[in-house]
Write a protein that holds these residues in place. Structure first.
Motif, PDB file in Angstrom:
ATOM      1  N   UNK A   1       0.858  -1.188   0.000  1.00  0.00           N
ATOM      2  CA  UNK A   1       0.000   0.000   0.000  1.00  0.00           C
ATOM      3  C   UNK A   1       0.890   1.232   0.000  1.00  0.00           C
ATOM      4  N   UNK A   2       0.674   2.137  -0.950  1.00  0.00           N
ATOM      5  CA  UNK A   2       1.519   3.323  -1.105  1.00  0.00           C
ATOM      6  C   UNK A   2       0.772   4.536  -0.573  1.00  0.00           C
ATOM      7  N   UNK A   3       1.352   5.192   0.440  1.00  0.00           N
ATOM      8  CA  UNK A   3       0.744   6.371   1.052  1.00  0.00           C
ATOM      9  C   UNK A   3       1.464   7.631   0.596  1.00  0.00           C
ATOM     10  N   UNK A   4       0.682   8.676   0.296  1.00  0.00           N
ATOM     11  CA  UNK A   4       1.255   9.960  -0.074  1.00  0.00           C
ATOM     12  C   UNK A   4       0.719  10.456  -1.405  1.00  0.00           C
ATOM     13  N   UNK A   5       1.126  11.653  -1.775  1.00  0.00           N
ATOM     14  CA  UNK A   5       0.615  12.291  -2.995  1.00  0.00           C
ATOM     15  C   UNK A   5       1.724  12.745  -3.937  1.00  0.00           C
ATOM     16  N   UNK A   6       2.959  12.336  -3.684  1.00  0.00           N
ATOM     17  CA  UNK A   6       4.069  12.747  -4.557  1.00  0.00           C
ATOM     18  C   UNK A   6       4.034  11.964  -5.866  1.00  0.00           C
ATOM     19  N   UNK A   7       4.896  12.349  -6.798  1.00  0.00           N
ATOM     20  CA  UNK A   7       4.900  11.754  -8.136  1.00  0.00           C
ATOM     21  C   UNK A   7       5.811  10.540  -8.261  1.00  0.00           C
ATOM     22  N   UNK A   8       6.380  10.099  -7.158  1.00  0.00           N
ATOM     23  CA  UNK A   8       7.211   8.893  -7.153  1.00  0.00           C
ATOM     24  C   UNK A   8       6.978   8.165  -5.834  1.00  0.00           C
ATOM     25  N   UNK A   9       7.433   6.911  -5.771  1.00  0.00           N
ATOM     26  CA  UNK A   9       7.293   6.121  -4.545  1.00  0.00           C
ATOM     27  C   UNK A   9       8.462   5.161  -4.452  1.00  0.00           C
ATOM     28  N   UNK A  10       8.762   4.747  -3.230  1.00  0.00           N
ATOM     29  CA  UNK A  10       9.821   3.760  -3.019  1.00  0.00           C
ATOM     30  C   UNK A  10       9.485   2.896  -1.823  1.00  0.00           C
ATOM     31  N   UNK A  11       9.883   1.628  -1.888  1.00  0.00           N
ATOM     32  CA  UNK A  11       9.728   0.745  -0.724  1.00  0.00           C
ATOM     33  C   UNK A  11      10.981   0.753   0.147  1.00  0.00           C
ATOM     34  N   UNK A  12      11.970   1.534  -0.220  1.00  0.00           N
ATOM     35  CA  UNK A  12      13.245   1.582   0.504  1.00  0.00           C
ATOM     36  C   UNK A  12      13.095   2.523   1.709  1.00  0.00           C
ATOM     37  N   UNK A  13      13.057   1.954   2.903  1.00  0.00           N
ATOM     38  CA  UNK A  13      12.678   2.699   4.104  1.00  0.00           C
ATOM     39  C   UNK A  13      13.603   3.882   4.377  1.00  0.00           C
TER      40      UNK A  13
END
Length: 302
Positions: free
Chosen positions: A95-107
């Motif tokens: 599940x991806x939270x946030x509104x930015x234009x990119x995402x990462x699973x790298x904590x």
């Protein structure tokens, strides 16, 4: 939307053989195969960690980059490995939270940076996570690397104790695309934007989504859920409703869904897919059933 993913395997044994098979993300209509689009490399100082990356050049890169045609908030990352000659499946419901234009699973990439205008992007549920202990990662046995998120992970093992299926729920964060640029010492092993795989967002019936304002996600056995619903309805004087509506439907999915993730649509996905008796219910009875399996469940820590 750019999505950075880091499928990986922590190998703690010199006498155990592993080989990547493929990585599939059904919601993005993509299947990446070993020795064709992807391979395994060792970009980390810890050479026990095998990272999946794009098969290009010789440089070790940490993960893969995807470029979707539109934003997406829930995906299923399915990585298959051959371990000692037999198949092992690692499934991450992300599940991806946030509104930015990119995402990462790298904590560690969610943290703020003093030298850049990047604030903290860590989701509320992950404030106490330690990256080394909580990053989704496959292992040979469960004891090799106990996760800091054990309550959101379930496994099937073979008679030798080797994990053959590991399924987990993980909350990732959106970030600024600029945060993924290879311009700092701790990001120089990230995949280049030019190496992103193009993807098309599509529907997938088994996508696991948390319910709105969910109080956390944990693994629960179907048997435990049946007992909870039976107790609640008996207390309310509605035992007949349990016996005639709820119990038969849950019996239909007992083999296909012996465990599920609480406070998500995981159990209802199985019901919609496998229960003929649910499909035969009247609409009012279906609504009653959905209410019973959608009651929030809280994890109590003492």
């Amino acid at each position: 939307m750019y999505i950075h993913l880091t499928p990986s395997f922590f190998l703690n044994f010199a006498n155990v053989s592993i080989e990547l098979v493929d990585v599939q993300i059904p919601e993005l209509d993509i299947l990446l195969q070993n020795d064709r689009e992807i391979t395994v490399r060792f970009p980390s100082p810890n050479k026990r960690i095998h990272y999946v990356c794009r098969k290009k050049g010789r440089r070790g890169v940490q993960g893969i980059l995807l470029n979707t045609d539109k934003p997406v908030s829930d995906i299923t990352v399915i990585t298959r490995w051959n371990v000692q000659g037999s198949l092992t499946v690692h499934r991450v419901h992300m599940h991806i939270e946030g509104t930015d234009d990119a995402a990462t699973d790298c904590i560690h990439l969610w943290m703020g940076e003093a030298s850049k205008p990047f604030g903290v992007k860590t989701p509320a549920c992950a404030k106490e996570w330690i990256p080394a202990a909580c990053q989704p990662r496959m292992t040979v046995t469960a004891a090799d690397r106990l996760s800091g998120r054990e309550t959101a992970i379930w496994r099937k093992v073979d008679p030798r104790g080797i994990i053959r299926e590991q399924t987990e729920f993980f909350t990732a964060a959106t970030v600024e695309p600029e945060r993924l640029q290879r311009d700092r010492s701790w990001t120089d092993r990230l995949p280049d934007f030019d190496d992103a795989f193009p993807c098309r967002v599509c529907e997938y019936p088994d996508t696991v989504k948390p319910v709105p304002h969910y109080p956390g996600v944990a693994v629960c056995t179907l048997q435990e859920q049946v007992a909870l619903i039976a107790d609640d309805l008996t207390h309310e004087g509605m035992q007949d409703a349990f016996e005639q509506i709820v119990k038969p439907v849950l019996e239909d999915v007992a083999d296909k869904c012996p465990v599920f993730f609480t406070n998500t649509n995981n159990l209802m996905n199985a019901v919609n897919r496998y229960s003929d008796r649910f499909r035969a219910l009247a609409e009012q009875e279906k609504a009653f059933f959905r209410r019973q399996v959608s009651i929030p469940l809280f994890e109590v820590i003492v």
